[in-house]
Write a protein that holds these residues in place. Structure first.
Motif: not given
Length: 649
Positions: A415, A419, A531, A535, A539-542, A562, A565, A593, A611
């Motif tokens: 995570f 991030l 979290y 992942l 799920w993916r960070f955008r 989404a 964060l 996320l 992720a």
């Protein structure tokens, strides 16, 4: 100059001092300008400009002992700040600036005072000792405002902290020598009086400090009485030493502070918090009193020599001191230049000068009267100059972090790595800190800054360079540690810049903590394990940038489902505590996320942090933020990792 109006009562005068001092400090914080400038302006406005508050009239005979006691506590606080173990562990540049720079600066300052400002040697030596202090209460706000790179920022910060105590000691010792020398005593008698007086002051300081240390270690004093007892001991030791030799009490309290600071007391955190609060109150009060009591007529004592002296300090004395002191440290010329031309003086210089000037004049040294106006001119010139030029000069030399916000993430995990990658794409300078080396593998191989160690350790303050970061997220897999980190660093960064992942079972009453502990929550109260589960599910960070056409409403519509964060905007990063109340505008970047089936918005997405397997790890290996069962096998697969003492890149 306005005529003086009817006087205030002592109670009204004390109220004015407190309100004006703290008010000036708050306004300085609010508008990001040096506090000393506002305090000076406020004091002058209340006193010589309007005549509303005249300390000698409204406070009377209590004024001198009040300022003396306040300066004694300020010097005691300076002694409490100097931990010799930290100095020993500090970088070579800091040690050189202290061991070589302090005495050299004292000598060069005294020479400039005598040859350029025209002061007698007695006054020059005393004032030169005070000039060692570069203003710890001034330099810290300037460093945060200029956003320097860690190494030059640490050198300037630690030089100010250490020399705060050494400058006071040097000035007090010089004053004692001068005072004894002007008492028309025989050579042997004067020497005996000086040795006995200084010896008694040192012995009293050591005895008082040792008594406090013994009482605290043996639990002879309850916790709630430790700070009051410390305060009363300072108030008792100061006049006790002065009874033997005038002004030797300042030496006593400084030595007392040094001894306590180096005793490794378990209650030092509480003492540190007390001294910070007391210093803010006393510094504010003393500067308002000195400013209000200032008379513009004293400026008539100055001539072209004063201007030449200030210029010589800024352009010759300070650069020469720094360049000579830093020989052999290996610092690049750019960093040496920045340190050499940055030396703001602060309230300690003015406060001590006010007391010493009266003592010198009383002993028949007429030039002592020049100390106060010279101190005011030097402080104003250096604070204003460096306040406006430090940032541009750092950028010109390539030593500024720019307007990039800085974030510390405590706790290495999948995570944290994802991030941090998303935040760096949004222009945030991120460092991940963890005392477990295996949890930093993903951060290291993703090319992120990291620090292997405890964020609460003394070494982290200089190694990480806390002054370069303005926010923190505590996100380790240890809820108690997260709470400790967030609580402990709140005074350093401010509660509005401290966040923490939600604790497990935090909604259960028996596990819930008081609101004053820990940091702010993020994104709907999710825990680290939740979290990590997202992942693992894909799920993916955008990172998405908003524009005038693509607003927050459009983002919500296109990113349905989404989890927002954080928002990066105007040089700051703020985590989302309430998903329904996001503050963002055109130019803001939203880090979120996104679920596996989220629609692609490639034109708006600036980056995409995978992720799944962290970048750089061997296929099939996933770091979940906990130590793998066989770390030796993983390290073997990784090749030769860098030693655990490696600093952030």
């Amino acid at each position: 100059m306005a005529a003086e109006i009817a006087g205030l009562s002592p109670m009204e005068a004390f109220a004015i001092v407190g309100i004006a001092g703290i008010g000036a400090q708050w306004l300085a914080w609010r508008f990001r300008i040096p506090a000393i400038v506002l305090m000076l302006a406020t004091g002058l406005l209340l006193g010589p400009v309007t005549g509303f508050f005249v300390p000698s009239r409204d406070i009377g005979p209590l004024l001198e002992p009040m300022i003396s006691l306040a300066v004694a506590i300020i010097l005691f606080e300076g002694g409490l700040t100097l931990n010799f173990r930290e100095l020993h562990d500090a970088k070579a540049a800091v040690r050189h600036l202290v061991y070589i720079g302090a005495p050299l600066g004292w000598a060069l300052s005294a020479l400039a005072l005598n040859r350029i400002a025209g002061l007698q040697w007695e006054a020059a030596i005393v004032f030169g000792g005070i000039m060692i202090v570069t203003g710890p209460t001034v330099i810290a706000p300037l460093l945060r405002q200029a956003r320097l790179q860690p190494r030059p920022a640490q050198a300037l910060q630690w030089e100010a902290i250490v020399n705060d105590a050494l400058g006071g000691l040097a000035a007090v010792l010089a004053l004692l020598v001068v005072l004894v020398g002007h008492q028309n005593l025989g050579g042997a008698e004067a020497l005996w009086k000086l040795i006995s007086g200084v010896g008694f002051a040192l012995a009293l300081g050591l005895a008082s400090g040792a008594g406090i240390v013994t009482a605290f270690r043996r639990n002879l004093v309850p916790e709630y009485m430790k700070v009051p007892l410390l305060f009363v001991t300072v108030l008792g030791a100061f006049p006790g030493a002065n009874a033997v030799l005038d002004e030797s009490g300042l030496l006593t309290v400084t030595v007392m502070g040094l001894l306590i600071a180096n005793a490794n007391l378990p209650s030092y955190t509480e003492i540190h918090r007390f001294k910070e609060s007391a210093t803010i109150l006393l510094v504010s009060g003393v500067f308002i009193l000195l400013g209000a009591g200032f008379r513009f007529e004293t400026l008539q004592l100055l001539d072209w020599r004063a201007v030449a002296f200030v210029l010589s300090v800024i352009l010759i004395v300070r650069p020469l001191t720094v360049y000579v002191a830093l020989i052999g440290t290996g610092l690049p010329w750019r960093e040496k230049a920045l340190i050499a031309f940055t030396g703001p003086r602060g309230v300690v210089l003015v406060a001590i000068s006010g007391i010493f000037a009266e003592r010198l004049v009383a002993e028949g040294i007429a030039d002592g009267a020049l100390l106060v106006p010279l101190a005011f001119v030097l402080v104003v010139a250096t604070v204003v100059l460096h306040g406006f030029t430090l940032g541009p000069m750092a950028r010109w030399l390539g030593l500024a972090s720019g307007d990039r916000p800085g974030l510390i993430i405590v706790g290495g995990s999948e995570f944290s790595t994802g991030l941090a990658q998303a935040l760096e794409k949004a222009g945030v300078d991120v460092v991940i800190v963890d005392p477990n080396r295996s949890r930093l593998l993903s951060a290291r191989h993703a090319g992120l800054k990291y620090y292997y160690g405890d964020i609460l350790s003394e070494a982290a303050e200089t190694s990480v360079g806390l002054v370069a970061y303005n926010a923190l997220l505590s996100a380790s897999d240890n809820d108690a540690y997260n709470t400790l980190v967030a609580t402990d660093l709140t005074p350093e960064l401010g509660r509005d810049a401290i966040w923490q992942v939600t604790r497990e079972k935090d909604e259960v009453a028996r596990y819930a903590l008081p609101i004053q502990l820990g940091g702010q929550g993020i994104s709907g109260g999710r825990t680290l394990s939740q979290y990590l589960a997202l992942l693992e599910a894909g799920w993916r960070f955008r990172t998405t940038r908003l524009t005038a056409e693509y607003t927050l409403a459009h983002w919500r519509e296109s990113r349905a489902g989404a989890i927002p964060l954080a928002v990066v905007d105007r040089g700051k990063v703020a985590f989302v505590s309430d998903e329904a109340r996001i503050v963002a505008r055109a130019g803001s970047r939203i880090i979120a996320l996104a679920p596996p089936d989220a629609p692609e918005v490639e034109r708006r997405d600036e980056s995409e942090a995978d992720a799944g397997t962290p970048t750089g790890l061997p296929a099939g290996m996933v770091c979940l933020g906990r130590a793998p069962e066989d770390t030796r096998t993983i390290f073997a697969n990784m090749g030769n990792p860098r030693p655990p003492t490696e600093q952030p890149r």
